[in-house]
Design a protein around this motif. Structure first.
Motif: not given
Length: 179
Positions: A55-56, A81-92, A95-102
């Protein structure tokens, strides 16, 4: 008597103007627009090849109204081809599993920890506090108080390329400022 009423009236008007002025200055980003910006950035930035089964992931650091808007507007879309997944993260580390961090305004103090954690990794950090693009964020989305509260963005090009990402010159042209 008339003088007292005039004086009270002027004080009331000045107080109303003061509160209206404070309300205008306290305006926040429209997170529907922010979610569209975030999605459109994915069209102008290339991430290194990954498995099509991954996932993206767009991570939002902490609680923020942007999470709801991102989920509503872009979680059904794809990056390639990668579906977008949105998740809340609470520690730096999350973020290692993300493509974008807001990084929302309320979490701005975490920029150094977050950018240190993601140094050299293909993760785009997007912030909403003006100036963070000089402190580790790749892109900052902000309201320009000098231009009728328009939503704009700045890009730190070297931060983007240091992450191993390729940014389109078309996106650079759309930015209000590029460092």
């Amino acid at each position: 008597m008339i003088r007292k009423l005039t004086y009270r009236f002027l004080i009331a008007i000045m107080a109303m103007l003061f509160f209206v002025h404070d309300h205008v200055k306290a305006q926040r980003l429209n997170y529907e627009i922010v979610s569209m910006y975030v999605y459109n950035f994915t069209k102008y930035i290339e991430w290194p090849d990954k498995s099509n089964s991954d996932d993206f992931v767009i991570g939002v650091y902490g609680q923020s109204p942007v999470t709801v808007m991102l989920t509503k507007y872009i979680s059904s879309k794809h990056v390639g081809m990668r579906p977008i997944t949105v998740k809340v993260i609470n520690t730096p580390e999350d973020a290692n599993t993300c493509s974008i961090v807001f990084l929302p305004m309320e979490q701005s103090s975490k920029i150094k920890q977050l950018s240190d954690q993601l140094k050299g990794k293909p993760v785009l950090i997007i912030s909403e506090k003006y100036g963070l693009s000089k402190k580790g964020a790749a892109i900052t989305i902000f309201l320009d108080e000098d231009d009728d509260e328009k939503t704009k963005f700045v890009i730190n090009k070297s931060t983007v390329t240091d992450c191993g990402l390729i940014i389109s010159t078309n996106l650079l042209r759309l930015a209000s400022q590029v460092y």
